[in-house]
Each structure stands twice: as C-alpha cells, then as structure tokens.
Design an enzyme around this catalytic site. Structure first.
Site, PDB file in Angstrom:
ATOM      1  N   ARG A  75       7.655 -12.827 -27.274  1.00  0.00           N
ATOM      2  CA  ARG A  75       8.513 -12.402 -26.176  1.00  0.00           C
ATOM      3  C   ARG A  75       7.953 -13.034 -24.903  1.00  0.00           C
ATOM      4  O   ARG A  75       6.795 -12.811 -24.533  1.00  0.00           O
ATOM      5  CB  ARG A  75       8.478 -10.890 -26.043  1.00  0.00           C
ATOM      6  CG  ARG A  75       9.336 -10.417 -24.915  1.00  0.00           C
ATOM      7  CD  ARG A  75       9.157  -8.960 -24.680  1.00  0.00           C
ATOM      8  NE  ARG A  75      10.180  -8.468 -23.776  1.00  0.00           N
ATOM      9  CZ  ARG A  75      10.380  -7.198 -23.530  1.00  0.00           C
ATOM     10  NH1 ARG A  75       9.647  -6.287 -24.124  1.00  0.00           N
ATOM     11  NH2 ARG A  75      11.314  -6.827 -22.707  1.00  0.00           N
ATOM     12  N   GLU A 122      13.828  -4.922 -30.300  1.00  0.00           N
ATOM     13  CA  GLU A 122      13.552  -6.252 -29.753  1.00  0.00           C
ATOM     14  C   GLU A 122      12.759  -7.098 -30.747  1.00  0.00           C
ATOM     15  O   GLU A 122      12.933  -8.309 -30.821  1.00  0.00           O
ATOM     16  CB  GLU A 122      12.775  -6.118 -28.433  1.00  0.00           C
ATOM     17  CG  GLU A 122      13.644  -5.543 -27.313  1.00  0.00           C
ATOM     18  CD  GLU A 122      12.842  -4.831 -26.240  1.00  0.00           C
ATOM     19  OE1 GLU A 122      12.127  -3.865 -26.578  1.00  0.00           O
ATOM     20  OE2 GLU A 122      12.936  -5.214 -25.073  1.00  0.00           O
ATOM     21  N   ARG A 173       7.685   1.285 -11.049  1.00  0.00           N
ATOM     22  CA  ARG A 173       8.285   0.281 -10.152  1.00  0.00           C
ATOM     23  C   ARG A 173       9.387   0.919  -9.303  1.00  0.00           C
ATOM     24  O   ARG A 173      10.119   1.781  -9.789  1.00  0.00           O
ATOM     25  CB  ARG A 173       8.883  -0.869 -10.970  1.00  0.00           C
ATOM     26  CG  ARG A 173       7.839  -1.766 -11.584  1.00  0.00           C
ATOM     27  CD  ARG A 173       8.479  -2.824 -12.474  1.00  0.00           C
ATOM     28  NE  ARG A 173       8.059  -2.666 -13.850  1.00  0.00           N
ATOM     29  CZ  ARG A 173       8.645  -3.247 -14.894  1.00  0.00           C
ATOM     30  NH1 ARG A 173       9.675  -4.039 -14.710  1.00  0.00           N
ATOM     31  NH2 ARG A 173       8.195  -3.030 -16.118  1.00  0.00           N
ATOM     32  N   HIS A 182      15.195  -7.894 -19.808  1.00  0.00           N
ATOM     33  CA  HIS A 182      15.496  -7.027 -20.971  1.00  0.00           C
ATOM     34  C   HIS A 182      16.547  -7.660 -21.890  1.00  0.00           C
ATOM     35  O   HIS A 182      17.255  -6.971 -22.626  1.00  0.00           O
ATOM     36  CB  HIS A 182      15.993  -5.630 -20.525  1.00  0.00           C
ATOM     37  CG  HIS A 182      14.891  -4.737 -20.047  1.00  0.00           C
ATOM     38  ND1 HIS A 182      15.045  -3.878 -18.989  1.00  0.00           N
ATOM     39  CD2 HIS A 182      13.641  -4.567 -20.483  1.00  0.00           C
ATOM     40  CE1 HIS A 182      13.920  -3.217 -18.784  1.00  0.00           C
ATOM     41  NE2 HIS A 182      13.046  -3.616 -19.688  1.00  0.00           N
ATOM     42  N   ASN A 215       4.377  -9.381 -28.403  1.00  0.00           N
ATOM     43  CA  ASN A 215       4.922  -9.027 -27.095  1.00  0.00           C
ATOM     44  C   ASN A 215       3.722  -8.602 -26.244  1.00  0.00           C
ATOM     45  O   ASN A 215       3.268  -7.460 -26.327  1.00  0.00           O
ATOM     46  CB  ASN A 215       5.931  -7.888 -27.293  1.00  0.00           C
ATOM     47  CG  ASN A 215       6.499  -7.375 -25.992  1.00  0.00           C
ATOM     48  OD1 ASN A 215       6.132  -7.837 -24.911  1.00  0.00           O
ATOM     49  ND2 ASN A 215       7.387  -6.406 -26.105  1.00  0.00           N
TER      50      ASN A 215
END
Ligand code: AMP
Length: 390
Positions: free
Chosen positions: A91, A377, A239, A179, A8
C-alpha cells in the site's frame, strides 16, 4: 503454489497479510500487525482467516521497519514453510497525478515515488521503507505498488483543483483524494452484490482512525473529502480535518508557532483526541460518557452529514450510502447520528438493523439504501499484485 504477501507500512506500524492463490484469485491465510515499531514494547500478532491466533508477542528489538518485516517474514516462514512468495503488494499512499492503477516497482518507479514524499511526509517514506525491505528479502518476487490516490484519478478538473494560479496546479498542488483501496473494494463488492446500486450514485463513508468520504458514480470516483493531503475533510482520530487556512496563518504569523508544531497539532493532537481531551478511539469515547466525549462525537457526525450533502450535490442525488472502516462497520451510535435529520435526502434508518450491524440498515421506507460493508484493502492489494505479476 504461489503466495502473495501484502504490506501496509505506517509510521510506527506494519500491517501484513499472507494469501494463497486459487484459480488465479487470492485466498487469505492470515493477516496481522506489528505496532509500536521503534519502542521497547513493539507488539507483533497475526490471526488465521478463521480468527484463531497464530502468534502474539511483545518484542523490545523491533527498532525499525526492516527488522519488523524481517521478524514477520521469519514467523510466517516458520508457520508456512511451503509458502513460495511470488509477489509482494504494497500500500503506497501517494501515486501522484498520473498513476491511476497499480504498478510494478522498479528502481526507476521507486525513485519517482520517493519524489512524492514531500506531498505525504508522514506516510510515503514509511510505505517506501516497507518496499525496500521487501525487495531485499525477496529479490525474485514481483513488488507491486497499490496507490491510495489511484481510484480518484477519474475526478474532473473542478474537483481536482484549488482556486490558485495555474502554476500551483502544475507543480502538483491539487486534490488527490485517499483511501482509494478501500473505495475500490466497496465499488467492486457493490458491482458483484448490487449491480443496480453500483451503476448509480453512491456515497461511501470510510470511518476509521483515518476518515474520509467518497462520491462514486457508475463505479468511478467523482469527489472525495480528502484533498491535497490526508488532513482534509472529516475530523479523524487525531487529525483536524477541514480547517480554515486563515487559522494556520494566524498560528504561524501571530502566535509564532513553527511549521513543525503546526503539523504536529494538525496530524497528532486534533480531531477526536483534541476535542475530547481524552482519546482518539471511538470505543473509548462512547464508553466515557463525558460532555467533551459527546461533543467530539457530535462534531464528527455533524461533519459527516455536511459532507453527505456536499457529495450528493456532486453526484446529482443519492441512491446508496455505505458505511465502512472500524467505526463505520461497528458503531451504531455514529451511524445513527450521521443519518439523523437526513430524511430530506431520502435516508430513513431501521434502528434494529442498525444496532445489529446488519448489511442493510435503512428502513423499507428509505429511498436511499444505507449499508454496512466491511472493507478489505488487503484483498484489493493481493488481487492487484497477482494481476500486475501476470
Ligand atoms: P480502523 O482505523 O479502521 O481500524 O478503525 C479504528 C477505529 O474504529 C477506532 O476509533 C475504534 O475505536 C473504532 N472501533 C472499532 N470497533 C468499534 C466498536 N465496536 N464501536 C465503536 N468504535 C469502534
């Protein structure tokens, strides 16, 4: 025995995992992280599945992702010389409008994923750099791309579109959602542990340094807070989250800011960091106790409550609310504030269960079951890599 590596790759970090396979299922051996890639103080660390440290080093020679991956794989091969890497799962943040499941990476599919880089300029190029580096290192292993956008491809057109002329939709200006690997894990976990909830209406709040929420009905995504880019929706570590597009026009046209400056503002200087003037890290904000830190947390949790109402409307009601991600799994304060005054939706927290990060944190009176489920994940990526390989 076949092994799977998961990768990832972010702009300055590389998360990795090594899995063995048992009866066709991945079984984690270790997970780790290289961060501050490109700096003189890059840090490379890994832990075994039981939590013991495997390696933990600072290096001044990790100049790029190729070198980071090389060092990770060299260390893994030193520690696990018997491991035969049969597949590498990556990913990849953006799969575009059509990829609704993991795919085997080939020179053609890589080229088409490169063409999506303008949609996710701060993520996609780094994800693909990891894929190229892994292909060089393991030319015989299956390389599998797992997309953050794929889980949301079940959303209807009204969720997927903006109110712009149709030609913009056709050129790819749509809501993709992100996500997805985390939401996929939570949906799969609910299917196994709480099939009634899985078949119902669930909102998942993935609250980490990046944060979003997803409405899931019968295991399928019907709405999400992130849209065209991972900037939309909730405020995040750095963000902004949702912002009136008129603000951007004002900054560009009236204040003379360059596009790159606006991008830097929205991606790196806003969110919890911008509001608190202190940190993007929830632990630091909780500890700080300043008015600005408190305001940043209040804004974060207020936006979670608003999105909860909006996503519940998309679902036609709510049966379960799941918190996950670093903040969702660990911050009792954020969960408590996010559920405050949500009795109208049927939410009532059990404060002791919430304080102890229990799996179910709603009271017996609560119509909505509120849960804390740690996401995984890497496991989703490893499973997908094995599936695609076989
Ligand atoms: P992630 O991106 O999922 O790794 O989550 C990172 C975020 O989780 C950071 O803002 C951390 O401060 C936050 N976090 C991790 N542990 C805790 C904790 N015990 N309490 C509050 N926030 C936490």
């Amino acid at each position: 025995m076949d092994h799977v590596v998961t990768l990832n790759a972010g702009s300055s970090s590389l998360k990795f995992g090594l899995f063995a396979t048992k009866a066709g299922e991945p079984c984690v051996i270790c997970t780790g992280l290289v961060d501050r890639i490109g700096s003189a103080e890059a840090h490379i660390s890994a832990r075994l599945s039981g939590g013991e440290t495997l390696f933990d080093e600072v290096s001044d020679s990790i100049r790029d992702h190729d070198i980071a991956l090389d060092q990770v794989l060299t260390l893994l091969q030193q520690e696990f010389p018997e491991a035969r890497i049969a597949a590498v799962g990556h990913r990849i943040v953006h799969g575009g409008p059509d990829n609704d499941r993991p795919v085997l990476l080939t020179p053609d599919s890589l080229r088409s994923l490169e063409s999506l880089a303008p949609f996710a300029p701060l993520h996609q190029p780094y994800n693909l750099a990891g894929a190229y580096a892994a292909m060089k290192r393991f030319p015989d292993a299956a390389q599998v791309a797992c997309f953050d956008t794929a889980f949301h491809r079940t959303q209807s057109w009204v969720n997927d579109t903006f109110a712009l002329p149709g030609e913009y939709y056709d050129m790819g200006v749509r809501r993709y959602g992100f996500h997805g690997l985390s939401y996929d894990y939570i949906a799969g976990h609910l299917q196994q542990t709480a099939p009634d909830l899985h078949a119902g209406r669930v909102v998942v709040a993935h609250l980490g340094n990046g944060a979003s929420m997803c409405a899931i009905k019968d295991g399928r995504s019907v709405g999400s807070t992130m849209g065209f880019s991972p900037l939309d929706g909730l405020p995040m570590g750095t963000r902004s989250g949702q912002i009136d597009p008129g603000v951007l026009l004002y900054l560009l046209e009236q204040k003379g800011m360059e596009a790159a400056e606006v991008s830097d503002l929205l991606y790196r200087k806003s969110g919890l960091l911008g509001l608190s003037g202190l940190s993007n890290d929830m632990r630091a904000l909780e500890k700080a106790g300043t008015t600005e830190a408190g305001n940043a947390i209040a804004y974060f949790t207020y936006r979670i409550r608003r999105e909860m109402g909006s996503l519940s409307a998309a679902l036609g009601g709510l049966d379960a609310l799941v918190f996950t991600g670093g903040i969702g799994e660990n911050s009792a304060l954020v969960r408590q504030q996010a559920c405050e005054e949500m009795g109208w939706l049927g939410i009532d927290l059990n404060s002791d269960a919430n304080q102890s990060n229990a799996t179910t944190i709603s009271s017996d009176m609560s119509r909505v079951q509120v849960m804390v489920i740690p996401t995984n994940e890497e496991l989703v990526i490893a499973r997908a890599a094995l599936n695609v390989m076989s």
